[in-house]
Scaffold this motif. Sequence first.
Motif, PDB file in Angstrom:
ATOM      1  N   HIS A 148       0.882  -1.354   0.071  1.00 38.83           N
ATOM      2  CA  HIS A 148       0.086  -0.050   0.065  1.00 38.83           C
ATOM      3  C   HIS A 148       1.036   1.405   0.084  1.00 38.83           C
ATOM      4  N   THR A 191      -4.684  -0.942  -9.534  1.00 43.79           N
ATOM      5  CA  THR A 191      -4.132  -1.428  -8.560  1.00 43.79           C
ATOM      6  C   THR A 191      -4.383  -2.895  -8.025  1.00 43.79           C
ATOM      7  N   SER A 214      -5.218  -5.595  -6.169  1.00 44.71           N
ATOM      8  CA  SER A 214      -5.850  -6.174  -4.715  1.00 44.71           C
ATOM      9  C   SER A 214      -5.526  -7.706  -4.711  1.00 44.71           C
ATOM     10  N   SER A 231      -3.545  -5.426   3.825  1.00 47.82           N
ATOM     11  CA  SER A 231      -2.912  -4.721   2.539  1.00 47.82           C
ATOM     12  C   SER A 231      -3.836  -4.651   1.321  1.00 47.82           C
ATOM     13  N   ALA A 261      -6.818  -2.287   1.698  1.00 52.33           N
ATOM     14  CA  ALA A 261      -6.071  -1.064   1.694  1.00 52.33           C
ATOM     15  C   ALA A 261      -5.704  -0.600   0.142  1.00 52.33           C
ATOM     16  N   ASN A 262      -5.475  -1.688  -0.510  1.00 55.95           N
ATOM     17  CA  ASN A 262      -5.367  -1.384  -2.225  1.00 55.95           C
ATOM     18  C   ASN A 262      -6.568  -1.033  -2.736  1.00 55.95           C
ATOM     19  N   PHE A 311      -7.555   2.517  -1.430  1.00 54.28           N
ATOM     20  CA  PHE A 311      -6.682   3.384  -1.945  1.00 54.28           C
ATOM     21  C   PHE A 311      -7.177   3.715  -3.633  1.00 54.28           C
ATOM     22  N   SER A 361      -9.456  -0.975  -8.838  1.00 56.42           N
ATOM     23  CA  SER A 361      -8.628  -2.014  -8.138  1.00 56.42           C
ATOM     24  C   SER A 361      -9.283  -3.309  -8.755  1.00 56.42           C
ATOM     25  N   THR A 410      -2.698   7.536   5.686  1.00 49.52           N
ATOM     26  CA  THR A 410      -1.404   7.316   5.018  1.00 49.52           C
ATOM     27  C   THR A 410      -0.581   8.612   4.743  1.00 49.52           C
TER      28      THR A 410
END
Length: 325
Positions: free
Chosen positions: A134, A158, A160, A190, A193-194, A197, A214, A316
């Motif tokens: 992340h 991203t 995930s 994590s 979080a991906n 994000f 994601s 973050t």
Amino acid sequence: MAAQNQKPLGTGFTPHTPAAEIMEGVRLDGKTAVVTGGYSGIGLEVVKALTKAGAEVVAPARDKRKADEAFASAGLAVATLEMDLANLTSVYEAAAEIGDGHNSVDLLFNNAGVMACPETRVGPGWEYQFAVNHMGHFVFTRELMPYLLNGGGARVVTTSSVGHKRCRMRWDDIHFEKEPYDKWLAYAQSKTANALFALELNNRRAKDGVKSFSVHPGPVFTDIQRHITEDELIAMGWVKPGGGLSDEARDYVKSPSEGAATLLWAATSPLLDNRGGEYCEDCDIAAMSTPEAPRWVNVAEWAVDDDAAKRLWAMTEDMVLAASA
């Protein structure tokens, strides 16, 4: 609004659609794509597809020599540079180097990652999986944002994982400072979080022309499983005692090409032109998870929650700022 957007489009693709089918007819001439984790596993399949479509590919790697050898072996002309996602100084330097050589970035794949590794601390004591999966990508994307904005319709994808369903954000103990470290909870957090994000990035930047998604690539046997024992793979239902895929796993384990397909779909499909922030799987938008859903598909509500996404972003930023002080 994120959860309401998690409705499959009915693309007609399947979990085993290969990357080549997704990229059929797609041309990326004149486009620049940046792919982390691009020299092995699904990342390498993404790079192969992008270069075949005419894109210029830049692949940051923790081990540049190893990356160069992998691309040369695959017959690919790919620009590489050193970047360690666990070291923010390295991330800043890599982003600056990319910016020095490119006015714009059209596609960014935040794909590199670690999985279920032994407890490791980096930076000011950050838990390693959260830091790499992340935080490193958070900073990398932030530093590349001027070039993504110049892309005139850039997309950020991203990676995930459906593993996120195992753990929501541990807001009071993200780095396992209060409770004993659990490698699977750390990995799952994590991956949550991906997804968060990607959602918040889209919420912040879609109006400026940068879309974000994601992706759960699906279960794929790659080097990322290097820390997982055979007994654990058996317990997970992936393999059977004595070796070989379990009967259940035969239905859902993918090849690297099939795993790369959803990343490429999220990056190029015109079906997503007027969307953004969704969690995708099997070359479509994933459905919301239900108690009856198989454990290897769908997305949990905590991974597509706008408030949680905004909270994670702020936390973050605070962590990064504190580390640089």
